[in-house]
Design a protein around this motif. Structure first.
Motif, PDB file in Angstrom:
ATOM      1  N   LEU A 118      45.674  58.722  17.244  1.00  7.59           N
ATOM      2  CA  LEU A 118      46.107  57.410  16.770  1.00  7.59           C
ATOM      3  C   LEU A 118      47.201  56.869  17.672  1.00  7.59           C
ATOM      4  O   LEU A 118      48.198  57.544  17.936  1.00  7.59           O
ATOM      5  CB  LEU A 118      46.634  57.501  15.340  1.00  7.59           C
ATOM      6  CG  LEU A 118      45.669  58.050  14.283  1.00  7.59           C
ATOM      7  CD1 LEU A 118      46.374  58.186  12.941  1.00  7.59           C
ATOM      8  CD2 LEU A 118      44.444  57.152  14.150  1.00  7.59           C
TER       9      LEU A 118
ATOM     10  N   THR B  63      45.863  52.931  15.427  1.00  2.74           N
ATOM     11  CA  THR B  63      44.463  52.727  15.778  1.00  2.74           C
ATOM     12  C   THR B  63      43.873  54.001  16.352  1.00  2.74           C
ATOM     13  O   THR B  63      44.465  54.601  17.263  1.00  2.74           O
ATOM     14  CB  THR B  63      44.311  51.591  16.814  1.00  2.74           C
ATOM     15  OG1 THR B  63      44.795  50.371  16.244  1.00  2.74           O
ATOM     16  CG2 THR B  63      42.855  51.407  17.215  1.00  2.74           C
ATOM     17  N   ASP B  64      42.735  54.418  15.828  1.00  2.00           N
ATOM     18  CA  ASP B  64      42.034  55.580  16.368  1.00  2.00           C
ATOM     19  C   ASP B  64      41.439  55.178  17.716  1.00  2.00           C
ATOM     20  O   ASP B  64      40.550  54.313  17.782  1.00  2.00           O
ATOM     21  CB  ASP B  64      40.935  56.011  15.395  1.00  2.00           C
ATOM     22  CG  ASP B  64      40.258  57.314  15.817  1.00  2.00           C
ATOM     23  OD1 ASP B  64      40.467  57.750  16.969  1.00  2.00           O
ATOM     24  OD2 ASP B  64      39.511  57.880  15.004  1.00  2.00           O
TER      25      ASP B  64
ATOM     26  N   THR C  88      37.693  54.660  18.451  1.00  2.96           N
ATOM     27  CA  THR C  88      36.955  53.500  17.955  1.00  2.96           C
ATOM     28  C   THR C  88      37.000  52.323  18.918  1.00  2.96           C
ATOM     29  O   THR C  88      36.319  51.315  18.687  1.00  2.96           O
ATOM     30  CB  THR C  88      37.534  53.046  16.599  1.00  2.96           C
ATOM     31  OG1 THR C  88      38.871  52.552  16.785  1.00  2.96           O
ATOM     32  CG2 THR C  88      37.545  54.196  15.604  1.00  2.96           C
TER      33      THR C  88
ATOM     34  N   ARG D 205      37.146  66.350  18.176  1.00  7.57           N
ATOM     35  CA  ARG D 205      37.044  65.958  16.778  1.00  7.57           C
ATOM     36  C   ARG D 205      38.450  65.702  16.250  1.00  7.57           C
ATOM     37  O   ARG D 205      39.420  66.246  16.770  1.00  7.57           O
ATOM     38  CB  ARG D 205      36.376  67.054  15.941  1.00  7.57           C
ATOM     39  CG  ARG D 205      34.983  67.419  16.402  1.00  7.57           C
ATOM     40  CD  ARG D 205      34.299  68.365  15.410  1.00  7.57           C
ATOM     41  NE  ARG D 205      35.137  69.508  15.051  1.00  7.57           N
ATOM     42  CZ  ARG D 205      35.242  70.604  15.786  1.00  7.57           C
ATOM     43  NH1 ARG D 205      34.571  70.709  16.935  1.00  7.57           N
ATOM     44  NH2 ARG D 205      36.016  71.607  15.389  1.00  7.57           N
TER      45      ARG D 205
ATOM     46  N   LEU E  30      43.156  67.478  15.357  1.00  7.80           N
ATOM     47  CA  LEU E  30      42.444  67.369  16.627  1.00  7.80           C
ATOM     48  C   LEU E  30      41.894  68.728  17.044  1.00  7.80           C
ATOM     49  O   LEU E  30      42.628  69.719  17.091  1.00  7.80           O
ATOM     50  CB  LEU E  30      43.376  66.830  17.714  1.00  7.80           C
ATOM     51  CG  LEU E  30      42.694  66.435  19.029  1.00  7.80           C
ATOM     52  CD1 LEU E  30      41.834  65.198  18.823  1.00  7.80           C
ATOM     53  CD2 LEU E  30      43.728  66.160  20.116  1.00  7.80           C
TER      54      LEU E  30
ATOM     55  N   GLN F  14      41.489  62.846  15.070  1.00 11.36           N
ATOM     56  CA  GLN F  14      41.943  61.499  15.416  1.00 11.36           C
ATOM     57  C   GLN F  14      43.109  61.526  16.396  1.00 11.36           C
ATOM     58  O   GLN F  14      44.031  62.334  16.259  1.00 11.36           O
ATOM     59  CB  GLN F  14      42.383  60.742  14.158  1.00 11.36           C
ATOM     60  CG  GLN F  14      41.263  60.399  13.193  1.00 11.36           C
ATOM     61  CD  GLN F  14      41.781  59.608  12.008  1.00 11.36           C
ATOM     62  OE1 GLN F  14      42.697  60.034  11.309  1.00 11.36           O
ATOM     63  NE2 GLN F  14      41.199  58.436  11.780  1.00 11.36           N
TER      64      GLN F  14
ATOM     65  N   ARG G 219      45.875  63.904  14.549  1.00 14.28           N
ATOM     66  CA  ARG G 219      45.497  64.400  13.230  1.00 14.28           C
ATOM     67  C   ARG G 219      44.268  65.292  13.341  1.00 14.28           C
ATOM     68  O   ARG G 219      43.200  64.836  13.749  1.00 14.28           O
ATOM     69  CB  ARG G 219      45.188  63.244  12.279  1.00 14.28           C
ATOM     70  CG  ARG G 219      46.370  62.378  11.916  1.00 14.28           C
ATOM     71  CD  ARG G 219      45.971  61.304  10.925  1.00 14.28           C
ATOM     72  NE  ARG G 219      47.079  60.407  10.596  1.00 14.28           N
ATOM     73  CZ  ARG G 219      46.945  59.300   9.869  1.00 14.28           C
ATOM     74  NH1 ARG G 219      45.752  58.969   9.377  1.00 14.28           N
ATOM     75  NH2 ARG G 219      47.990  58.542   9.611  1.00 14.28           N
TER      76      ARG G 219
END
Length: 269
Positions: free
Chosen positions: A62, A66-67, A70, A58, A10, A60, A8
């Motif tokens: 996934l 889950t990102d 993180t 920068r 990116l 996400q 997403r």
């Protein structure tokens, strides 16, 4: 929550040289083998490194909702296996020890017997049993590339990112690698993204293809979908600057036949 890999917005690149800006990729489910293709220097390796967390980015990435940014490093290492273009270092470690080190780094909870069984299974799948006790320094480039792939496979990650894993291999071993990766993802627990230059291997083995092209970082993604539907003569002209045909061989496999070099159009009908 969607199972699989999704990108997403990116954005990734180098100082004063963005490669991708705002790249979106719809979710690809586990059990898929994804070909990442495009001309030289279009950003295939950069994209794989960004997904693996080896380049600042920068947006996400996934995995199963889950990102990955993180997650702590150990958790990300457990879920994502990355094979770079660079060959494993020619050290005095034997191939078995290199495999065991990779397994211990990501799955330290495995006992001795399960670890040995996992290593034996990968050696058998890749037909590398004869290399198990040979030092990496004694192996050819192609053999070290196979050991590098084995180090990723033995970890059984949720996502495998393989950067040109067939580049140093002859025809037999190219097929051996792709059959082994195909068999693993077919079990449904793993998703693999593999950067390839050979479009005919992508057509034959992969379920999904992502085609990158030159041009503005906002528009590097030319197409994504089923290989036989995506790889058309206009797309090949836009991405590679070649006049090409897509035909079928006597066994029914689609084949890309490039007839003449021209110039990329950057425009996909």
């Amino acid at each position: 929550m969607s199972a699989g890999l999704e990108l997403r917005r990116l954005s990734v690149g180098y100082p004063r040289r963005p490669v991708f800006e705002g790249l979106d990729l719809e979710c690809v489910a586990p059990g898929a083998l994804v070909a990442l293709v495009g001309p030289n220097a279009v950003g295939k390796s950069t994209l794989l490194k960004a997904i693996a967390g080896l380049r600042p980015a920068r947006g996400q990435v996934l995995l199963d909702g889950t990102d990955l940014a993180t997650l702590p490093p150990r958790a990300r290492l457990r879920r994502v296996g990355y094979l770079p273009q660079a060959l494993p270092q020619a050290t005095s470690l034997v191939a078995y020890e290199a495999m065991l080190s990779a397994l211990r780094a990501s799955r330290p909870e495995l006992g001795r017997e399960p670890a040995e069984a996992a290593i034996a299974g990968v050696f058998a799948a890749l037909e590398l049993d004869a290399l198990a006790l040979r030092p990496l320094a004694e192996l050819s480039g192609g053999q070290r590339q196979m050991v590098g792939l084995a180090q990723v496979l033995v970890r059984a990650p949720r996502l495998m990112l393989l950067d040109e894993p067939t580049s140093a291999l002859d025809l037999r071993w190219q097929l051996r690698v792709l059959h082994a990766v195909r068999a693993l993802v077919a079990e449904g627990r793993t998703l693999a993204v593999i950067a390839l230059h050979d479009l005919n291997l992508a057509l034959r083995f992969c379920d999904h293809i992502v085609v990158l092209g030159q041009g503005h970082p906002h528009n590097r993604l030319l197409a994504a979908g089923r290989p036989a539907e995506v790889l058309t003569p206009p797309l090949l002209q836009a991405a590679y600057g070649v006049r090409a045909r897509v035909e079928r061989c006597s066994l029914g496999h689609p084949l890309v036949l490039a007839d003449e070099a021209s110039s990329p159009t950057h425009d996909v009908p």
